[in-house]
Motif scaffolding. Structure first.
Motif, PDB file in Angstrom:
ATOM      1  N   GLU A 182      49.715  65.526 104.025  1.00 45.80           N
ATOM      2  CA  GLU A 182      49.115  66.235 102.894  1.00 45.80           C
ATOM      3  C   GLU A 182      48.964  65.256 101.741  1.00 45.80           C
ATOM      4  OE1 GLU A 182      50.773  69.907 101.696  1.00 45.80           O
ATOM      5  OE2 GLU A 182      50.374  70.898 103.606  1.00 45.80           O
ATOM      6  N   PRO A 183      47.738  65.024 101.294  1.00 47.61           N
ATOM      7  CA  PRO A 183      47.500  64.005 100.276  1.00 47.61           C
ATOM      8  C   PRO A 183      48.216  64.290  98.960  1.00 47.61           C
ATOM      9  CG  PRO A 183      45.448  64.649 101.329  1.00 47.61           C
ATOM     10  CD  PRO A 183      46.491  65.632 101.770  1.00 47.61           C
ATOM     11  N   ASP A 184      48.607  63.211  98.288  1.00 47.63           N
ATOM     12  CA  ASP A 184      49.194  63.309  96.959  1.00 47.63           C
ATOM     13  C   ASP A 184      48.105  63.583  95.927  1.00 47.63           C
ATOM     14  OD1 ASP A 184      51.757  62.669  97.956  1.00 47.63           O
ATOM     15  OD2 ASP A 184      51.276  60.532  97.896  1.00 47.63           O
ATOM     16  N   LYS A 185      48.520  63.867  94.711  1.00 45.88           N
ATOM     17  CA  LYS A 185      47.571  64.077  93.630  1.00 45.88           C
ATOM     18  C   LYS A 185      46.660  62.865  93.497  1.00 45.88           C
ATOM     19  CE  LYS A 185      47.231  65.142  88.695  1.00 45.88           C
ATOM     20  NZ  LYS A 185      47.975  65.389  87.428  1.00 45.88           N
ATOM     21  N   TYR A 186      45.381  63.108  93.411  1.00 48.84           N
ATOM     22  CA  TYR A 186      44.399  62.025  93.437  1.00 48.84           C
ATOM     23  C   TYR A 186      44.368  61.275  92.111  1.00 48.84           C
ATOM     24  CZ  TYR A 186      40.039  59.482  94.071  1.00 48.84           C
ATOM     25  OH  TYR A 186      39.101  58.491  94.160  1.00 48.84           O
ATOM     26  N   VAL A 187      44.289  59.949  92.209  1.00 52.56           N
ATOM     27  CA  VAL A 187      44.103  59.063  91.055  1.00 52.56           C
ATOM     28  C   VAL A 187      42.793  58.329  91.281  1.00 52.56           C
ATOM     29  CG1 VAL A 187      45.021  57.089  89.787  1.00 52.56           C
ATOM     30  CG2 VAL A 187      46.591  58.803  90.729  1.00 52.56           C
ATOM     31  N   SER A 188      41.866  58.422  90.332  1.00 47.71           N
ATOM     32  CA  SER A 188      40.497  57.957  90.573  1.00 47.71           C
ATOM     33  C   SER A 188      40.314  56.450  90.431  1.00 47.71           C
ATOM     34  CB  SER A 188      39.529  58.669  89.626  1.00 47.71           C
ATOM     35  OG  SER A 188      39.818  58.341  88.276  1.00 47.71           O
ATOM     36  N   PHE A 189      41.286  55.765  89.828  1.00 46.67           N
ATOM     37  CA  PHE A 189      41.132  54.319  89.651  1.00 46.67           C
ATOM     38  C   PHE A 189      42.491  53.646  89.693  1.00 46.67           C
ATOM     39  CE2 PHE A 189      40.940  50.531  86.873  1.00 46.67           C
ATOM     40  CZ  PHE A 189      40.004  49.801  87.571  1.00 46.67           C
ATOM     41  N   VAL A 190      42.607  52.605  90.508  1.00 46.04           N
ATOM     42  CA  VAL A 190      43.832  51.813  90.609  1.00 46.04           C
ATOM     43  C   VAL A 190      43.512  50.380  90.193  1.00 46.04           C
ATOM     44  CG1 VAL A 190      45.563  50.860  92.172  1.00 46.04           C
ATOM     45  CG2 VAL A 190      44.848  53.243  92.415  1.00 46.04           C
ATOM     46  N   PRO A 191      44.096  49.895  89.101  1.00 44.25           N
ATOM     47  CA  PRO A 191      43.814  48.526  88.668  1.00 44.25           C
ATOM     48  C   PRO A 191      44.481  47.501  89.587  1.00 44.25           C
ATOM     49  CG  PRO A 191      45.506  49.507  87.274  1.00 44.25           C
ATOM     50  CD  PRO A 191      45.027  50.593  88.194  1.00 44.25           C
ATOM     51  N   VAL A 192      43.805  46.379  89.786  1.00 38.14           N
ATOM     52  CA  VAL A 192      44.323  45.287  90.610  1.00 38.14           C
ATOM     53  C   VAL A 192      44.153  43.990  89.839  1.00 38.14           C
ATOM     54  CG1 VAL A 192      44.065  44.024  92.782  1.00 38.14           C
ATOM     55  CG2 VAL A 192      43.704  46.500  92.728  1.00 38.14           C
TER      56      VAL A 192
END
Length: 405
Positions: free
Chosen positions: A77-87
């Motif tokens: 079951e997917p976790d709460k979505y985060v739309s951008f992950v900085p790298v």
């Protein structure tokens, strides 16, 4: 455009096709939908990329999450979505939003299952990070280092387009500092064109509660060369899946997997090299350590197709066990449909020799210290290679390995 789809096991032979067993799927109570998909488009202005993501989202909705008996995964079951992950990036590389027509064509033309189709499509439909690398013909690109500070779910789609006669090096450094459930799934496509070369180093330092799935497709064209070092340390479930397609005459691929499992980690690896053309060369050389109640499953496929005359294929795998409860499964496979080839494969599971322990203990080391020194020595070649590009990173990787062993 002709689509190429590579599966781990080709169920076709001449005009015959075998019935394929399907991994059980589980429909989750909660899954990503239109809201999360629209959120994934917020940081994208590239219309071609939006179209590709839309196509993959429609396919995603038709799949359930897998039930993996070997890895003790009963759906997801997917976790709460985060739309951008900085790298953090070092070196010249574009974000995926900068992908051009040629890069989109790579995404459209080359397809594969990944560790599971649902997880692959998830990385593409809901991508919240990713990169596009395109070298110029004849260019020697300075090394690129991508550092992922793993704090939230990562969905990565990346394309590496290595132009003829060019050379590139990419280091992907994933580290999870938080002791909590973390999730990552990726979709990487790599094309190494005529007389080009790529070195890829994957460093996955996972905590003991993370689920890490890293999917990569590599095509090597005429006289191209690729070398991949794939390091997987820890993780509740870690599942690297790398497919090599040696498509052009004289293409070469080398793969060096390293793995370490402790506590109740499960490291479930699948590596495939498929040979299509004459005088191609592919080698897999894997080494790892498991302890406590961890488990390592190594599946390595060498598949030599008709027409791969004078191909050279080799595979070796060694697992060092430090506990009676640790479990190793080595499943090397050699498939040959061409007569004039050189092919070999071997797998070994072993323990530390008493003579080596005795030698170190007579020089003042305790039993545990001696075990750590011998076991960590399996990773020295990988650490030395990282050191060429980043000495600090090599020390950090070495320290993590020594602590967990």
């Amino acid at each position: 455009m002709e689509t190429i789809f590579e599966k781990p096991i080709d169920m076709r032979h001449k005009d015959l096709k075998a019935v394929e067993w399907q991994i059980p799927q589980i429909t989750p109570k909660r899954d990503y939908g239109d809201y999360e998909f629209q959120a994934s488009l917020e940081h994208i202005s590239n219309e071609m990329l939006k179209t590709f993501k839309s196509y993959r989202y429609e396919a995603y909705k038709n799949w359930g999450f897998p039930k993996w008996k070997r890895a003790k995964l009963n759906g997801y079951e997917p976790d709460k979505y985060v739309s951008f992950v900085p790298v953090s990036t070092s070196g010249k590389i574009l974000a995926l939003n900068g992908i051009d027509q040629e890069g989109i064509e790579i995404l459209a033309k080359y397809d594969f299952e990944g560790a599971h189709r649902k997880f692959l499509l998830m990385a593409e439909a809901f991508s919240n990070t990713g990169f596009y690398l395109k070298t110029n013909e004849g260019e020697e690109r300075e090394p690129i280092i991508l550092t992922y500070d793993w704090k939230s779910p990562i969905y990565e789609t990346s394309v590496y387009n290595i132009s003829p006669f060019s050379k590139a090096t990419v280091i992907r450094y994933i580290k999870s500092n938080k002791n909590e459930n973390l999730f990552r799934t990726t979709s990487n496509r790599i094309i190494v064109r005529e007389n080009a070369s790529l070195e890829l180093i994957n460093i996955n330092l996972c905590n003991n509660d993370s689920l890490n799935i890293d999917n990569t497709f590599v095509e090597v064209q005429k006289n191209g060369k690729v070398q991949v070092t794939d390091i997987n340390i820890g993780g509740r479930i870690t599942s690297p899946h790398i497919v090599f397609r040696l498509a052009g005459e004289g293409a070469q691929a080398q793969l060096f997997p390293y793995f370490l499992g402790n506590k109740d980690n499960v490291i479930d690896m699948l590596y495939l090299m498929r040979f299509y053309s004459p005088e191609t060369t592919g080698a897999i050389d894997a080494k790892g350590v498991i302890k406590d109640e961890s488990k390592a499953a190594f599946r390595g496929f060498l598949d030599l197709k008709k027409g791969a005359k004078e191909a050279n294929a080799s595979e070796s795998e060694y697992t060092l066990t430090l506990s009676e409860k640790a479990k190793a499964e080595a499943l090397p496979s050699l498939l040959v449909d061409e007569n004039e080839v050189n092919a070999s494969h071997a797998a070994t599971v072993g323990t530390i020799e008493k003579e080596k322990l005795y030698y170190l203990m007579t020089r003042g080391f305790s039993l545990e210290e001696a075990k750590k020194l011998i076991s960590s020595g399996l990773f020295e070649s990988a650490i030395d290679r990282i050191k060429v590009f980043d000495e600090g990173m090599s020390r950090e990787v070495k320290d993590v390995i020594f602590q967990r062993i």
